[in-house]
Design an enzyme around this catalytic site. Sequence first.
Site, PDB file in Angstrom:
ATOM      1  N   HIS A 102       0.822  -1.212   0.000  1.00 22.65           N
ATOM      2  CA  HIS A 102       0.000   0.000   0.000  1.00 22.65           C
ATOM      3  C   HIS A 102       0.857   1.264   0.000  1.00 22.65           C
ATOM      4  O   HIS A 102       0.322   2.380  -0.078  1.00 22.65           O
ATOM      5  CB  HIS A 102      -0.990  -0.004   1.177  1.00 22.65           C
ATOM      6  CG  HIS A 102      -0.400   0.345   2.503  1.00 22.65           C
ATOM      7  ND1 HIS A 102       0.036  -0.605   3.403  1.00 22.65           N
ATOM      8  CD2 HIS A 102      -0.190   1.546   3.095  1.00 22.65           C
ATOM      9  CE1 HIS A 102       0.487  -0.006   4.493  1.00 22.65           C
ATOM     10  NE2 HIS A 102       0.361   1.298   4.328  1.00 22.65           N
ATOM     11  N   GLU A 119      19.247   7.590   8.183  1.00 21.12           N
ATOM     12  CA  GLU A 119      18.611   8.726   8.856  1.00 21.12           C
ATOM     13  C   GLU A 119      18.417   8.429  10.335  1.00 21.12           C
ATOM     14  O   GLU A 119      18.152   7.295  10.737  1.00 21.12           O
ATOM     15  CB  GLU A 119      17.246   8.986   8.221  1.00 21.12           C
ATOM     16  CG  GLU A 119      16.530  10.220   8.749  1.00 21.12           C
ATOM     17  CD  GLU A 119      16.866  11.473   7.982  1.00 21.12           C
ATOM     18  OE1 GLU A 119      18.004  11.982   8.143  1.00 21.12           O
ATOM     19  OE2 GLU A 119      16.014  11.929   7.199  1.00 21.12           O
ATOM     20  N   THR A 124      18.973  17.157  10.700  1.00 20.23           N
ATOM     21  CA  THR A 124      20.430  17.311  10.650  1.00 20.23           C
ATOM     22  C   THR A 124      21.043  16.259   9.733  1.00 20.23           C
ATOM     23  O   THR A 124      20.490  15.190   9.530  1.00 20.23           O
ATOM     24  CB  THR A 124      21.055  17.169  12.057  1.00 20.23           C
ATOM     25  OG1 THR A 124      20.778  15.848  12.563  1.00 20.23           O
ATOM     26  CG2 THR A 124      20.501  18.203  13.014  1.00 20.23           C
ATOM     27  N   ASP A 127      24.156  13.115  11.398  1.00 18.01           N
ATOM     28  CA  ASP A 127      23.583  13.065  12.733  1.00 18.01           C
ATOM     29  C   ASP A 127      24.676  12.775  13.753  1.00 18.01           C
ATOM     30  O   ASP A 127      25.476  11.856  13.566  1.00 18.01           O
ATOM     31  CB  ASP A 127      22.517  11.967  12.810  1.00 18.01           C
ATOM     32  CG  ASP A 127      21.336  12.248  11.898  1.00 18.01           C
ATOM     33  OD1 ASP A 127      21.014  13.439  11.717  1.00 18.01           O
ATOM     34  OD2 ASP A 127      20.741  11.283  11.387  1.00 18.01           O
ATOM     35  N   ASP A 159       0.066  -7.594   1.685  1.00 21.67           N
ATOM     36  CA  ASP A 159       0.562  -6.211   1.705  1.00 21.67           C
ATOM     37  C   ASP A 159       2.083  -6.203   1.828  1.00 21.67           C
ATOM     38  O   ASP A 159       2.653  -5.961   2.893  1.00 21.67           O
ATOM     39  CB  ASP A 159      -0.083  -5.467   2.883  1.00 21.67           C
ATOM     40  CG  ASP A 159       0.122  -3.959   2.807  1.00 21.67           C
ATOM     41  OD1 ASP A 159       0.601  -3.474   1.759  1.00 21.67           O
ATOM     42  OD2 ASP A 159      -0.191  -3.271   3.794  1.00 21.67           O
ATOM     43  N   SER A 258       3.971   3.164   8.077  1.00 21.64           N
ATOM     44  CA  SER A 258       3.576   2.085   7.169  1.00 21.64           C
ATOM     45  C   SER A 258       4.768   1.564   6.380  1.00 21.64           C
ATOM     46  O   SER A 258       5.603   2.340   5.906  1.00 21.64           O
ATOM     47  CB  SER A 258       2.509   2.580   6.195  1.00 21.64           C
ATOM     48  OG  SER A 258       1.267   2.723   6.836  1.00 21.64           O
TER      49      SER A 258
END
Length: 312
Positions: A102, A119, A124, A127, A159, A258
């Site tokens: 989805h 990430e 920033t 990091d 899914d 999700s």
Amino acid sequence: MVICNVKHVCVLFTSVVLSCATYHAIRKDIISHPNWNLLDRGGDCGRNVAYRIIGGKNARLGQYPWIARLLYEDELDENNTVDTYECGGTIINSMYILTAAHCSPDIVLLQLAEVRLGEYITTTDPDCVDGVCAPPVQDIVVDEYICHEDFDSKTYHNDICLLRLAKPIEFNHYVSPICLPVYDTFLKQSFESSVMEVAGWGITDIATGKASTVLLTLNVPIKTQFICELAYSGRSEIIDRQMCAGGVVGQDSCSGDSGGPLMAPFSMDAPPRYFIIGIVSFGPMKCANTNTPGVYTKVSEYMTWILDNIKE
């Protein structure tokens, strides 16, 4: 402390062994698959350098190096586009991200531009925490997406989706793959009454729609299949390829999470490594506002599909 002999697999959650199950080797249908070599890392997966989420706490830098963020582009007109991160995903090898069907452009109705890896704090780059800095993030274009051919947008059955990247990921201590549930035991265990982890930058305040700028993590209890089916009775048919977790008021995965992983560390006759058990699929309309658990795609049920749909 619980010690298992060499014939057992210990299931660990936040340093607590919940159960020991009879050891099983890698599934024969997986290890004999012609694409198994594309996933087999010889145990070099699911490790970290750190010794959709409401009510969670900040993760540690490097705690989940396999977490990916999916960047979409919304074309306002011919000259203007708006970038937005709508979903999460999980690194499974140097060329593929595992996410939810989805989250595909066909369902989101936005162009899936790239994935961001490494990430931690969204404001920033690089990091840094207490003088320790991770390498800069990696933004890699999505070359192709392959979602399950039987995905049902009404029931969210099947899914699951694979994103193939335009170039290989550069692995480091802060960007690396999670382990996949390739052992027999992952098909046979229900994990009922155990606790697993979810992580993401999803909405943290339903009233404002505000998302977190720091990666959050949350422990969620696994529900029995009976409770899962009962919770969604009359709304959605829950099948064996789905599982439920959560159901604690004030704590849940939410919009923006999700496609991210439901995961836990397992010790397979070796130091514990993280395995992806589920993919964040759907839940109650108002996240964390009821005791209704969230629904996850059970990854062990789709290992053959994953192998069938990856390539060099």
